[in-house]
Each structure stands twice: as structure tokens, then as C-alpha cells.
Design an enzyme around this catalytic site. Structure first.
Site, PDB file in Angstrom:
ATOM      1  N   ALA A 248      35.321  43.038  35.248  1.00  0.00           N
ATOM      2  CA  ALA A 248      36.461  43.857  35.609  1.00  0.00           C
ATOM      3  C   ALA A 248      37.739  43.587  35.081  1.00  0.00           C
ATOM      4  CB  ALA A 248      36.678  43.995  37.093  1.00  0.00           C
ATOM      5  N   ASP A 249      37.866  42.430  34.028  1.00  0.00           N
ATOM      6  CA  ASP A 249      38.885  41.972  33.490  1.00  0.00           C
ATOM      7  C   ASP A 249      39.546  43.054  32.493  1.00  0.00           C
ATOM      8  OD1 ASP A 249      40.397  39.580  32.604  1.00  0.00           O
ATOM      9  OD2 ASP A 249      39.970  40.406  30.890  1.00  0.00           O
ATOM     10  N   VAL A 250      40.625  43.325  32.933  1.00  0.00           N
ATOM     11  CA  VAL A 250      41.467  44.362  32.071  1.00  0.00           C
ATOM     12  C   VAL A 250      41.828  43.762  30.505  1.00  0.00           C
ATOM     13  CG1 VAL A 250      42.952  45.475  33.926  1.00  0.00           C
ATOM     14  CG2 VAL A 250      43.811  43.507  32.414  1.00  0.00           C
TER      15      VAL A 250
END
Length: 297
Positions: A248-250
Site C-alpha cells: 500500500a506504500d504511496v
DNA sequence: GGCCAGGCTAGCA
DNA sequence: TGCTAGCATGGC
């Protein structure tokens, strides 16, 4: 001056690692020049200044101002190898990525870059928590304040070198002390709790290291303030798990968008699909994609 | 000046 | 199991 030479299996590129280490001007835990990096390392109760230089498939480790014993040198070698992930054979990663539309150009451009991490568990967890939901730039500001207030320092040749604060020092703080440095109330609590767990040895890297990634992940997720992203980030950066995947890392999403030249960031499902072709190397893929965000520095 | 940052927890359905 | 408000403030 004592020194030592560390052999590293190809592909390895010290300059690529240096570029990564130079990515923030606000970094306080090491100092880079165009061809060296210096770091103050805690070895037992000593603070030893270590300088690394690249040298054709090796890293030369020199000690600018200290006399270092054989035993201390062994610890330093271990620390450097963990820090820069030197014991990894990257050949399978390169083979896997050669045909990958996202990875192929990055592997070509940054061949020999290693997944650079934080061998110290308290540092890895604290840095990850600081970085949650704020800009990297602000995160570096907070880290610098934290290190300069609670870390230990040595001045060499007019330059100050810092170590990350010890858990023992943080365990006895009240959250208000960290609020002053602009930690959020919650993050202050999380970090003090973690410091207490580490000090009390109910949380320890050496105890976890013998366990499977799945078990380490479960243990990390049980910590307040540690969710999926943080657990996977710490697996990557502290436990050198090349398959950990902070999905989920932006930053990862930005990098994928940038590589593809699309108008929108990918959905989680799309990221998951890319990850399926990176089996075993999701962490390295993520790290190389992060690298793509820093330009040529 | 509004929206987004290297997310997570607690509370609710 | 899944969804959302609230956090807390800098950076662009």
C-alpha cells in the site's frame, strides 16, 4: 590506521549505494561525499567512526581516528554487511527483472544497487512510525530533532557525527517530551512503548531473526502503531527480507505511475498483480522503484 | 489555500 | 471482515 577490505559478489555498485545514501540533505546518521560515506557506529560501549570507500568489487573500511580491535572489526563488518545487504546474490533478481516492464529499465540504470536498511530494530521501527502519513521531508525533520536531542555524538575534524538514540534512553520519557519535537501524541506513545519493550527484552531482533518471515511479521503486527505497511517495511529494511512487500506504500504507487507514464496511480489490485511476477524479490522491486523517485541525484 | 503525505487505531456496522 | 473519522502538520 587499521582498515579492512570486504569482498562483495557481483553485481555490486558502491556508487549506486552512495547515491541512495545521499538522497536527503537532512540525513543526520551518516555523512556522504562523492565517493565515501562516514557513519558513527556503536560497538559495545564505544562509538567508532567508520568510513567506507568503493574499490572494484570490494568495500574498503577505514577508521579515520580510532584504533579498532579484531573483535570490534568483526562487529563492524557484520554491521556494514547488514546495512548495505552485501551478502546477497543479486543475479536471480536481475534475471527475474530482465523482462519486467517496470523493473528492467531500473535494473539497467542502477545495476548493483543494494537494499539499504537499518540493522537496528529500534531505529527501523521508529523511523517507519515517524514516516507514517507525513511527507518524507517532514519525517527527516522530526528524525533530526529526535537524534539531536536523544542520540549520542562525536565531533571529528569539526564535524558532528550522531548515533540513533538507544531504546534505554527513550523508554523512560513521557509522550510530552516527544510532542515538543512535533511527534503526534499517538506516535510518541507508540515509540516509547516500543522502547520499553526492547529495553525489557520482550522484543528483540536477535530473538526474532531465527524465526520465519511470517512469524516475525505477526510479532511486529502485535505492536501498537505497527500495521501492514510498517511490518513489511521493517521486514525489508531491518530483517533484510527481499520478499517483503509494502503493497500500500504511496511511494511505490507513485513510482509505478511514473514508470508507466499513466495519468492515475495504480490500484492495490494492480500493484498486487505486478508483485506476482516478482516472487521472492518483491522487496527489491519496491526498493528499486523507490530509487526511481529520486532522479539522478 | 486545499490536498496530499513512505498509515494506524478505535469504533462501528 | 470491512469501512471510516480522526490524528497532526509540513510541503507543494
Amino acid at each position: 590506521m587499521t582498515e579492512m577490505l570486504l569482498a562483495v559478489q557481483q553485481p555490486f555498485d558502491f556508487q549506486e549505494c552512495l547515491v541512495f545514501l545521499s538522497r536527503s540533505k537532512q540525513e543526520v546518521l551518516h555523512v556522504t561525499t562523492p565517493d565515501t560515506v562516514r557513519k558513527l557506529m556503536r560497538i559495545g560501549e564505544r562509538l567508532i567512526l567508520v568510513e567506507l570507500q568503493g574499490e572494484q568489487g570490494h568495500i574498503r573500511v577505514v577508521f579515520p581516528v580510532d584504533d579498532v580491535s579484531e573483535m570490534e572489526m568483526e562487529s563492524i563488518e557484520r554491521g556494514v554487511r547488514d546495512w548495505l545487504d552485501l551478502d546477497r546474490d543479486l543475479t536471480p533478481f536481475e534475471a527475474m527483472g530482465a523482462e519486467d516492464e517496470l523493473l528492467a529499465p531500473l535494473i539497467e540504470a542502477h545495476r548493483g544497487l543494494r537494499m539499504i536498511g537499518f540493522p537496528d530494530l529500534f531505529e527501523a521501527l521508529t523511523w517507519a512510525i515517524i514516516g507514517q502519513q507525513i511527507t518524507l521531508s517532514f519525517a527527516y525533520t522530526i528524525k533530526r530533532r529526535f537524534v539531536e536531542r536523544y542520540g549520542e555524538q562525536r565531533v571529528v575534524e569539526g564535524r558532528t557525527y550522531w548515533t540513533f538514540p538507544r531504546a534505554e534512553r527513550i523508554a523512560s520519557l513521557e509522550p510530552e517530551a516527544l510532542r515538543e519535537l512535533q511527534f503526534s501524541r499517538r506516535k510518541a506513545e507508540y515509540i516509547i512503548d516500543i522502547a520499553q519493550e526492547i529495553t525489557g527484552e520482550t522484543l528483540s531482533k536477535s530473538a526474532l531473526q531465527s524465526q520465519s518471515s511470517t512469524d516475525i511479521r505477526q510479532r511486529l503486527l502485535a505492536i501498537r502503531g505497527v500495521g501492514e505497511w510498517t511490518a513489511d517495511y521493517v521486514l525489508m529494511k531491518c530483517f533484510q527480507d527481499a520478499s517483503a512487500f509494502p503493497i500500500a506504500d504511496v511511494g511505490l504507487h507513485q513510482a509505478i505511475q511514473h514508470q508507466l507514464g499513466t495519468a492515475k496511480k495504480p490500484t492495490i489490485e494492480e500493484v498486487r498483480r505486478y508483485g506476482e511476477s516478482w516472487q521472492g524479490w518483491e522487496g527489491y522491486a519496491t526498493f528499486y522503484l523507490w530509487r526511481s523517485l529520486y532522479g539522478n541525484v
